[in-house]
Design an enzyme around this catalytic site. Structure first.
Site, PDB file in Angstrom:
ATOM      1  N   VAL A  61       0.816  -1.223   0.000  1.00 33.80           N
ATOM      2  CA  VAL A  61       0.000   0.000   0.000  1.00 33.80           C
ATOM      3  C   VAL A  61       0.846   1.268   0.000  1.00 33.80           C
ATOM      4  CG1 VAL A  61      -1.991  -1.072   1.127  1.00 33.80           C
ATOM      5  CG2 VAL A  61      -0.220   0.015   2.529  1.00 33.80           C
ATOM      6  N   TYR A  62       2.145   1.148   0.210  1.00 36.14           N
ATOM      7  CA  TYR A  62       2.986   2.345   0.209  1.00 36.14           C
ATOM      8  C   TYR A  62       3.090   2.883  -1.220  1.00 36.14           C
ATOM      9  CZ  TYR A  62       4.639   0.969   4.906  1.00 36.14           C
ATOM     10  OH  TYR A  62       4.735   0.622   6.241  1.00 36.14           O
TER      11      TYR A  62
END
Length: 345
Positions: A61-62
Site C-alpha cells: 500500500v505504500y
C-alpha cells in the site's frame, strides 16, 4: 551495527532497519512522507548497506506499490546482501478482492510483490492488519504453503491485538504450520501501549518487535517545542496529526527531557529517542526512514552507544502513563509484582 535474533528464530536482523515508505511518493499520505526516486534510493541504500543497515521494509500500500518498485530497482545487483520485509492485507483498491488475508488475495499479493521487488523470495512477509472475516486456519495454511514453495522465508504480522496474535500462534502450533516470528508495532516514548499486552506476549512466545514510527509520527524530532511554532515549510504541518492523538503538554514534557539528555550525551533528540527504544525488551529492530542522506546519517548516529541508567530512568518516568485494569494498580502491589516481575531489557 548490532545484529539481533528476530524473535525466536534463526534470522539475524540489524538493530536499525530502513523504512521505504518515503520511496515512490504517490498519494496524499505517502507524498507527504517523501518522493524518493530510484536514483536517490540507490544512494541511500549504498550508505545504509555500508553502515550495516541491511534490512529494508515496505508494503504493497505504500505509494500504491511504487515503494516496492523503487526498492526493487534500486537493489538490483545486490539482492543477496540485504533482507526485504514487506506487508499486505490492507485495501489496495475498491474491489471485493482487494484486501484481507484470504488465500486468493495472499497468493496474489505475494506474486505481485515478488514482481515489483524483482526478486524470487521475500525474507519477511507480514500481514498488515488482522482480518476478522477469514479463518485463522486459511490464513496460516496459505502462508505455510508459500514458505514451503520458497516464495517467503519468514512470516509475521503488524498491528494485531494480543488475542489476535495469540489465537494465530495457537492455531499454527496445533497444525504444525509456520509460526509468526515478528510483530511490526507502533512504539515510542509518546506511545508505550505496546508494553501492556504485546510486549509480554512477545517475550513469552518468541515474537520479536519491529518498531514503526519510533519518533511518534514526527513529534520527537526536536522540532516541536513548547511555545514555538512549527518551522515554516515543515512536513510536520501535514504529518504530525496523522498518528494517535497525544496531549501537547505530554509531548512538550518528554521533549524537554529528551533535549536535556541529548545535551548531556552529545547526541540529537531523535538519536536519544531511538536509542531508548533499542534497549527495550523484545525489540529486534527499529525502522527508520530518511528522505535524504543527511537524515539517514543522523539516524545512524542512534547506534554504537548507550544511555546511562539515570538517563533511561528519567525518560521512563516522564513518558510513563497509568495502565488500565488489570495492569494497574494491582500489578504494582507486592504479591502481584512478585508473580509478574518487569521484563529485562
Amino acid at each position: 551495527m548490532e545484529y539481533r535474533r528476530l524473535g525466536r528464530s534463526g534470522l539475524l536482523v540489524p538493530e536499525l532497519s530502513f523504512g521505504a515508505g518515503t520511496f515512490g511518493g504517490r498519494g496524499e499520505l505517502f507524498g507527504a512522507w517523501g518522493s524518493t526516486d530510484v536514483t536517490e534510493a540507490r544512494e541511500i541504500i549504498d550508505v545504509a548497506i555500508e553502515s550495516g543497515m541491511t534490512m529494508f521494509d515496505t508494503a504493497n500500500v505504500y505509494s500504491d506499490g511504487a515503494s516496492e518498485e523503487v526498492l526493487g530497482e534500486a537493489l538490483r545487483g545486490r539482492r543477496d546482501r540485504v533482507l526485504i520485509s514487506t506487508k499486505a492485507g490492507l485495501p489496495t483498491g475498491d474491489g471485493p478482492w482487494s484486501a484481507g488475508s484470504g488465500r486468493s488475495h495472499l497468493i496474489s499479493a505475494v506474486e505481485s510483490a515478488l514482481r515489483r521487488l524483482q526478486t524470487d523470495h521475500i525474507d519477511i512477509f507480514q500481514l498488515h492488519a488482522y482480518d476478522a472475516g477469514t479463518p485463522a486456519e486459511e490464513v496460516l495454511s496459505t502462508l505455510d504453503g508459500l514458505v514451503t514453495a520458497g516464495k517467503i522465508r519468514y512470516v509475521g504480522v503488524s498491528n494485531f491485538a494480543g488475542w489476535e496474535l495469540m489465537k494465530s500462534l495457537s492455531t499454527a502450533d496445533r497444525h504444525g504450520w509456520q509460526r509468526y516470528i515478528v510483530h511490526q508495532v507502533y512504539y515510542s516514548l509518546i506511545g508505550r501501549d505496546y508494553e501492556r499486552e504485546l510486549m509480554p506476549l512477545g517475550a513469552s512466545e518468541g515474537v520479536g518487535a519491529m518498531v514503526w514510527s519510533p519518533l511518534g509520527w514526527g513529534r520527537l524530532t526536536g522540532r516541536i517545542r513548547r511555545g514555538q511554532p512549527l518551522p515554516a515549510g515543515s512536513r510536520l504541518h501535514r504529518t504530525a496529526e496523522m498518528g494517535p492523538p497525544v496531549d501537547d503538554e505530554r509531548v512538550y514534557d518528554i521533549v524537554d527531557v529528551l533535549s536535556g539528555v541529548a545535551d548531556e550525551s552529545g547526541h540529537t533528540v531523535p538519536q536519544v529517542a531511538l536509542n531508548w527504544l533499542l534497549r527495550r525488551p523484545t525489540v529486534s529492530s527499529v525502522i527508520v526512514g530518511a528522505r535524504n542522506l543527511d537524515r539517514l546519517r543522523q539516524n545512524l548516529g542512534a547506534v554504537g552507544w548507550k544511555l546511562t541508567d539515570d538517563q533511561v530512568a528519567r525518560l521512563d518516568k516522564v513518558s510513563a502513563t497509568e495502565a488500565p485494569y488489570p495492569h494497574f494498580p494491582y500489578r504494582r502491589q507486592e504479591g502481584f509484582a512478585q508473580l509478574n516481575p518487569p521484563l529485562a531489557g
